[in-house]
Design a protein around this motif. Structure first.
Motif, PDB file in Angstrom:
ATOM      1  N   SER A   4      -5.745  -9.226  -0.603  1.00 47.73           N
ATOM      2  CA  SER A   4      -4.971  -7.997  -0.756  1.00 47.73           C
ATOM      3  C   SER A   4      -5.369  -7.022   0.330  1.00 47.73           C
ATOM      4  N   VAL A   5      -4.402  -6.271   0.807  1.00 43.51           N
ATOM      5  CA  VAL A   5      -4.643  -5.157   1.708  1.00 43.51           C
ATOM      6  C   VAL A   5      -4.305  -3.910   0.904  1.00 43.51           C
ATOM      7  N   ILE A   6      -5.225  -2.961   0.887  1.00 43.07           N
ATOM      8  CA  ILE A   6      -5.115  -1.777   0.039  1.00 43.07           C
ATOM      9  C   ILE A   6      -5.224  -0.539   0.908  1.00 43.07           C
ATOM     10  N   CYS A   7      -4.492   0.515   0.535  1.00 41.06           N
ATOM     11  CA  CYS A   7      -4.620   1.784   1.245  1.00 41.06           C
ATOM     12  C   CYS A   7      -4.295   2.938   0.307  1.00 41.06           C
ATOM     13  N   THR A   8      -4.572   4.144   0.787  1.00 36.91           N
ATOM     14  CA  THR A   8      -4.111   5.345   0.110  1.00 36.91           C
ATOM     15  C   THR A   8      -3.147   6.056   1.039  1.00 36.91           C
ATOM     16  N   ALA A   9      -2.206   6.783   0.464  1.00 38.60           N
ATOM     17  CA  ALA A   9      -1.190   7.472   1.255  1.00 38.60           C
ATOM     18  C   ALA A   9      -0.651   8.655   0.468  1.00 38.60           C
ATOM     19  N   ASN A  10      -0.109   9.632   1.185  1.00 35.43           N
ATOM     20  CA  ASN A  10       0.575  10.729   0.501  1.00 35.43           C
ATOM     21  C   ASN A  10       1.986  10.272   0.143  1.00 35.43           C
ATOM     22  N   THR A  11       2.734  11.102  -0.548  1.00 29.77           N
ATOM     23  CA  THR A  11       4.056  10.702  -1.039  1.00 29.77           C
ATOM     24  C   THR A  11       4.999  10.327   0.094  1.00 29.77           C
ATOM     25  N   ARG A  12       5.033  11.121   1.158  1.00 32.19           N
ATOM     26  CA  ARG A  12       5.912  10.836   2.290  1.00 32.19           C
ATOM     27  C   ARG A  12       5.540   9.504   2.934  1.00 32.19           C
ATOM     28  N   GLN A  13       4.252   9.271   3.132  1.00 32.06           N
ATOM     29  CA  GLN A  13       3.795   8.021   3.719  1.00 32.06           C
ATOM     30  C   GLN A  13       4.117   6.841   2.799  1.00 32.06           C
ATOM     31  N   THR A  14       3.969   7.047   1.504  1.00 31.60           N
ATOM     32  CA  THR A  14       4.241   5.985   0.534  1.00 31.60           C
ATOM     33  C   THR A  14       5.688   5.533   0.642  1.00 31.60           C
ATOM     34  N   GLU A  15       6.602   6.487   0.722  1.00 30.08           N
ATOM     35  CA  GLU A  15       8.019   6.156   0.839  1.00 30.08           C
ATOM     36  C   GLU A  15       8.271   5.337   2.098  1.00 30.08           C
ATOM     37  N   SER A  16       7.693   5.746   3.203  1.00 32.15           N
ATOM     38  CA  SER A  16       7.845   5.029   4.471  1.00 32.15           C
ATOM     39  C   SER A  16       7.260   3.625   4.377  1.00 32.15           C
ATOM     40  N   ILE A  17       6.076   3.511   3.804  1.00 30.24           N
ATOM     41  CA  ILE A  17       5.410   2.210   3.683  1.00 30.24           C
ATOM     42  C   ILE A  17       6.237   1.246   2.839  1.00 30.24           C
ATOM     43  N   ILE A  18       6.725   1.711   1.695  1.00 30.48           N
ATOM     44  CA  ILE A  18       7.506   0.833   0.810  1.00 30.48           C
ATOM     45  C   ILE A  18       8.780   0.375   1.510  1.00 30.48           C
ATOM     46  N   ARG A  19       9.473   1.291   2.173  1.00 27.90           N
ATOM     47  CA  ARG A  19      10.689   0.908   2.905  1.00 27.90           C
ATOM     48  C   ARG A  19      10.377  -0.112   4.004  1.00 27.90           C
ATOM     49  N   ASN A  20       9.304   0.141   4.755  1.00 31.06           N
ATOM     50  CA  ASN A  20       8.946  -0.758   5.855  1.00 31.06           C
ATOM     51  C   ASN A  20       8.495  -2.128   5.359  1.00 31.06           C
ATOM     52  N   LEU A  21       7.781  -2.165   4.241  1.00 35.65           N
ATOM     53  CA  LEU A  21       7.395  -3.459   3.662  1.00 35.65           C
ATOM     54  C   LEU A  21       8.637  -4.241   3.235  1.00 35.65           C
ATOM     55  N   LYS A  22       9.565  -3.556   2.610  1.00 37.04           N
ATOM     56  CA  LYS A  22      10.803  -4.198   2.179  1.00 37.04           C
ATOM     57  C   LYS A  22      11.579  -4.717   3.385  1.00 37.04           C
ATOM     58  N   ASP A  23      11.721  -3.863   4.409  1.00 38.52           N
ATOM     59  CA  ASP A  23      12.447  -4.255   5.620  1.00 38.52           C
ATOM     60  C   ASP A  23      11.768  -5.416   6.344  1.00 38.52           C
ATOM     61  N   ALA A  24      10.445  -5.524   6.216  1.00 37.58           N
ATOM     62  CA  ALA A  24       9.690  -6.602   6.867  1.00 37.58           C
ATOM     63  C   ALA A  24       9.732  -7.901   6.070  1.00 37.58           C
ATOM     64  N   GLY A  25      10.407  -7.894   4.918  1.00 37.23           N
ATOM     65  CA  GLY A  25      10.583  -9.114   4.140  1.00 37.23           C
ATOM     66  C   GLY A  25       9.545  -9.371   3.067  1.00 37.23           C
ATOM     67  N   PHE A  26       8.684  -8.386   2.786  1.00 37.07           N
ATOM     68  CA  PHE A  26       7.721  -8.565   1.707  1.00 37.07           C
ATOM     69  C   PHE A  26       8.458  -8.567   0.371  1.00 37.07           C
ATOM     70  N   GLN A  27       7.940  -9.325  -0.586  1.00 32.50           N
ATOM     71  CA  GLN A  27       8.527  -9.409  -1.913  1.00 32.50           C
ATOM     72  C   GLN A  27       8.020  -8.272  -2.797  1.00 32.50           C
ATOM     73  N   GLY A  28       8.892  -7.686  -3.586  1.00 32.34           N
ATOM     74  CA  GLY A  28       8.517  -6.592  -4.470  1.00 32.34           C
ATOM     75  C   GLY A  28       7.434  -6.958  -5.459  1.00 32.34           C
ATOM     76  N   ASN A  29       7.364  -8.229  -5.870  1.00 31.80           N
ATOM     77  CA  ASN A  29       6.345  -8.627  -6.846  1.00 31.80           C
ATOM     78  C   ASN A  29       4.968  -8.844  -6.219  1.00 31.80           C
TER      79      ASN A  29
END
Length: 178
Positions: A4-29
């Motif tokens: 696992s890769v773990i990080c902390t982020a603020n709300t704005r960063q979290t939104e960006s990270i989730i979108r970028n992970l999704k766009d990069a093909g990571f699975q939601g589960n």
């Protein structure tokens, strides 16, 4: 071996990270997100322009609707962690924390993170960051290249406290502590 890769982020960063992970093909589960249930978090979690009751969950008695950016993650919901308060959680960490919250175990978040392979001191650091209003994001993968891609996404978004931990490892590899 799963890592696992773990990080902390603020709300704005979290939104960006989730979108970028999704766009990069990571699975939601394979993605876990934990964030305090605050007004700014609710605004992020609920996008009025979505038509997504299909991935939405209402928090008991709070009127909270989770959808939008977080809606495609697995097991999203609202839970209370003893001593920490209400949180929005999604992904594999949701199951770990649900058991801790129901059982009222000491240090529910710390215990769940220790269960992921983090040493207690690191788990307490992450818990303190979440208490301070940051999101905790984790990506789990069997593929070390996937973990590296997730780490790069975290870094580019400005995430902090990026660590990689293996299922059999008791020592995380601190990738940055900015």
């Amino acid at each position: 071996m799963s890592s696992s890769v773990i990080c902390t982020a603020n709300t704005r960063q979290t939104e960006s990270i989730i979108r970028n992970l999704k766009d990069a093909g990571f699975q939601g589960n394979d993605i876990s997100v934990l964030m305090a249930d605050q007004a700014q978090t609710r605004d992020f979690a609920y996008e009025k322009n979505t038509k997504a009751p299909e991935g939405a969950t209402a928090g008991a008695g709070t009127g909270l609707v989770i959808g939008g950016t977080l809606g495609w993650l697995a097991g999203i919901g609202l839970l209370a962690i003893p001593g920490l308060g209400p949180f929005i959680a999604a992904g594999p960490i949701m199951a770990a924390l649900s058991g801790a919250a129901v059982g009222g175990t000491l240090g529910g978040l710390t215990g769940a993170l220790i269960g992921m392979g983090l040493p207690e001191i690191e788990a307490k650091l992450y818990e303190s960051k979440v208490k301070a209003g940051n999101s905790l994001i984790s990506v789990q993968s069997e593929d070390s290249n996937e973990c590296e891609r997730a780490r790069i996404i975290f870094e580019r978004a400005g995430a902090k406290d990026i660590s990689k931990v293996g299922e059999l490892s008791a020592q995380p590899v601190i990738l940055n502590d900015a």
